[in-house]
Design a protein around this motif. Structure first.
Motif, PDB file in Angstrom:
ATOM      1  N   LYS A  39       0.830  -1.212   0.000  1.00 58.32           N
ATOM      2  CA  LYS A  39       0.000   0.000   0.000  1.00 58.32           C
ATOM      3  C   LYS A  39       0.867   1.266   0.000  1.00 58.32           C
ATOM      4  O   LYS A  39       0.574   2.221  -0.718  1.00 58.32           O
ATOM      5  N   LYS A  92     -12.473  -2.704   7.494  1.00 64.44           N
ATOM      6  CA  LYS A  92     -12.742  -1.465   8.232  1.00 64.44           C
ATOM      7  C   LYS A  92     -13.925  -0.655   7.684  1.00 64.44           C
ATOM      8  O   LYS A  92     -14.059   0.520   7.990  1.00 64.44           O
ATOM      9  N   ARG A 167      -5.444  -8.861  19.179  1.00 65.56           N
ATOM     10  CA  ARG A 167      -5.897  -7.601  18.586  1.00 65.56           C
ATOM     11  C   ARG A 167      -6.533  -7.933  17.235  1.00 65.56           C
ATOM     12  O   ARG A 167      -5.982  -8.717  16.448  1.00 65.56           O
ATOM     13  N   ASN A 207      -2.031 -10.777  10.982  1.00 63.42           N
ATOM     14  CA  ASN A 207      -1.667  -9.791   9.966  1.00 63.42           C
ATOM     15  C   ASN A 207      -0.884 -10.442   8.845  1.00 63.42           C
ATOM     16  O   ASN A 207      -0.568 -11.631   8.894  1.00 63.42           O
ATOM     17  N   ASN A 211       3.049  -6.456   6.899  1.00 67.49           N
ATOM     18  CA  ASN A 211       2.752  -5.632   8.087  1.00 67.49           C
ATOM     19  C   ASN A 211       3.513  -6.122   9.315  1.00 67.49           C
ATOM     20  O   ASN A 211       3.991  -5.315  10.122  1.00 67.49           O
ATOM     21  N   TYR A 234      -7.392  -4.214   0.388  1.00 67.17           N
ATOM     22  CA  TYR A 234      -7.859  -2.846   0.592  1.00 67.17           C
ATOM     23  C   TYR A 234      -8.816  -2.413  -0.499  1.00 67.17           C
ATOM     24  O   TYR A 234      -8.784  -2.936  -1.606  1.00 67.17           O
TER      25      TYR A 234
HETATM   26  C1  LMR Z   1      -4.508  -3.566  10.255  1.00 63.70           C
HETATM   27  O1  LMR Z   1      -5.172  -2.731  10.898  1.00 63.70           O
HETATM   28  O2  LMR Z   1      -3.965  -4.531  10.786  1.00 63.70           O
HETATM   29  C2  LMR Z   1      -4.341  -3.373   8.770  1.00 63.70           C
HETATM   30  O3  LMR Z   1      -5.584  -3.041   8.232  1.00 63.70           O
HETATM   31  C3  LMR Z   1      -3.362  -2.286   8.478  1.00 63.70           C
HETATM   32  C4  LMR Z   1      -3.282  -2.070   6.990  1.00 63.70           C
HETATM   33  O4  LMR Z   1      -3.761  -1.049   6.515  1.00 63.70           O
HETATM   34  O5  LMR Z   1      -2.717  -2.945   6.321  1.00 63.70           O
END
Ligand code: LMR
Length: 327
Positions: A39, A92, A167, A207, A211, A234
Motif C-alpha cells: 500500500k 474497516k 488484537r 496480519n 505488516n 484494501y
Molecule cells: C490492520 O489494521 O492490521 C491493517 O488493516 C493495516 C493495513 O492497513 O494494512
C-alpha cells in the motif's frame, strides 16, 4: 470614479479567477502502514505518476503510518473533506456496508489469486459501489496478502488460542472468528498494535507478512503460525463530493494514474509477502511455525461456522460466488 471602481473590481475578479484556476487540486492520501509495503508503495507511485503527468493541475500528498488519520477515523475525515483518498483494509468498512464483511470470512479464499479472480468478477466489481449511499466511491481493490497468526506462545491447533487476547481490526466477523476458538478478540487501531504486543497487554494478533515485518511485530512476537486463514486487502476510496466535483477530463486522468499505481502495488504484493517472510525467518527473532494439513483442518472446522453466522448480512449467493473463485 465609478468607472475606476468598476475597472478595479473587474481586474480583481479576473485575478481571482486566474488564481483559482492555477491552484492545483490537492489530494491528501492517508494510510496507516509503512512506506515499504504494497500500500505504501502504491500510494507513492500514484503521487509520482500524478506529479509527472498532471504537474500544476493536481498534487498528491501521501501521509503514511497513521500520520494524518488512524484507520478508524479516516472515512469520517474523508466525508468532511479533510482527506481525499485512502485505502483502508476491507475489514474497516463495517459501519458503511455489511457486504464487504465477505472478505473477512475465515478460510474463504485459498490464496491471493482466488481473491483476485473474485475481485475482478462482476460480483467483485459491483461491491466497489457498495459505499455509494454513504457518500464514498470505491476506486479499486489493492492486495496486501494472506494473514498469519502471531503470538507469545506457539499456536498449532485451535485449543492453543483458547483464552488468549488477540488484537483485531474493527470487524464483527473477525471478532466471531476468534471467539470460535475461545480466544478474546480486542478491536484496536493498527497504530497501537506494536505497543500492545510489546507491553504484553495482548498475546497475539493476525496480519500479513509485510505488516508484521514493516511494523516490527516479529520482534515482540516469538511465534508466527503460517495459517493463511484469511485475506487482508484494501479498497481505494474517495468521497463522492470530491470525485464528482472534479472536471471530467481531470478525473479520468487521475483515475488512469491510480489504476496504474494499483496494478504496480498488486504486482509487488506477492513478492513482498515472500521476501518479508524470509526476512523474519532470517532475523531469528521469531519462529515461523508451519502447520500440518491435519492441524489446519482443525482450524477450518472451528472457524468455518462463522460463515453461517454472517450469511444473511453478507448474502449467501455472494459467499458461494467467492468460494467458487478458488477453482
Ligand atoms: C490492520 O489494521 O492490521 C491493517 O488493516 C493495516 C493495513 O492497513 O494494512
Amino acid at each position: 470614479m465609478r468607472l475606476l471602481t468598476a475597472a478595479v473590481t473587474a481586474m480583481a475578479l479576473t485575478l481571482g479567477a486566474t488564481s483559482a484556476i492555477a491552484a492545483p487540486v490537492e489530494i491528501k492520501f492517508s494510510h496507516v502502514v509503512a512506506e515499504n509495503t504494497p500500500k505504501g508503495q502504491m500510494a507513492n507511485k500514484f503521487a509520482e505518476l500524478v506529479a509527472e503527468r498532471l504537474a500544476g493541475k493536481v498534487e498528491v500528498n501521501v501521509f503514511p503510518s497513521s500520520q494524518l488519520f488512524g484507520d478508524n477515523k479516516v472515512l469520517e475525515a474523508m466525508l468532511l473533506g479533510d482527506v481525499q483518498m485512502a485505502a483502508p483494509s476491507l475489514s474497516k468498512f463495517q459501519k458503511y456496508t455489511k457486504s464487504l464483511q465477505l472478505f473477512d470470512l475465515p478460510f474463504l479464499f485459498k490464496d491471493i489469486d482466488a481473491v483476485e479472480r473474485f475481485q475482478s468478477s462482476a460480483d467483485g466489481q459491483k461491491m466497489l459501489t457498495s459505499l455509494e449511499s454513504k457518500g464514498l466511491v470505491g476506486l479499486g481493490y489493492l492486495h496486501n496478502g494472506m494473514k498469519q497468526l502471531s503470538a507469545s506462545d506457539p499456536l498449532k491447533v485451535p485449543a492453543d488460542a483458547s483464552g488468549k487476547k488477540f488484537r483485531i481490526m474493527t470487524s464483527d466477523v473477525l471478532q466471531a472468528q476468534f471467539e470460535a476458538v475461545d480466544a478474546v478478540p480486542l478491536k484496536k487501531p493498527f497504530s497501537e498494535v506494536f505497543t500492545l504486543l510489546q507491553t504484553k497487554a495482548i498475546d497475539g494478533q493476525e496480519n500479513t507478512w509485510s505488516n508484521i515485518f514493516s511494523k516490527k511485530f516479529f520482534e515482540v512476537q516469538p511465534f508466527i503460525t503460517e495459517s493463511n486463514h484469511g485475506v487482508l486487502d484494501y479498497m481505494v476510496v474517495t468521497s463522492a463530493e470530491f470525485w464528482g466535483g472534479l472536471d471530467a477530463d481531470l478525473r479520468s486522468e487521475i483515475k488512469a494514474a491510480l489504476d496504474e499505481a494499483i496494478a504496480f502495488g498488486n504486482g509487488i504484493a506477492a513478492d513482498k509477502a515472500n521476501s518479508d517472510k524470509q526476512a523474519i525467518i532470517d532475523s531469528k527473532r521469531s519462529e515461523v511455525i508451519e502447520i500440518s494439513a491435519e492441524e489446519r483442518a482443525l482450524w477450518v472446522t472451528a472457524m468455518k461456522p462463522v460463515w453461517a453466522q454472517f450469511a444473511d448480512e453478507i448474502g449467501a449467493d455472494l459467499i458461494k460466488a467467492a468460494e467458487a473463485s478458488n477453482q
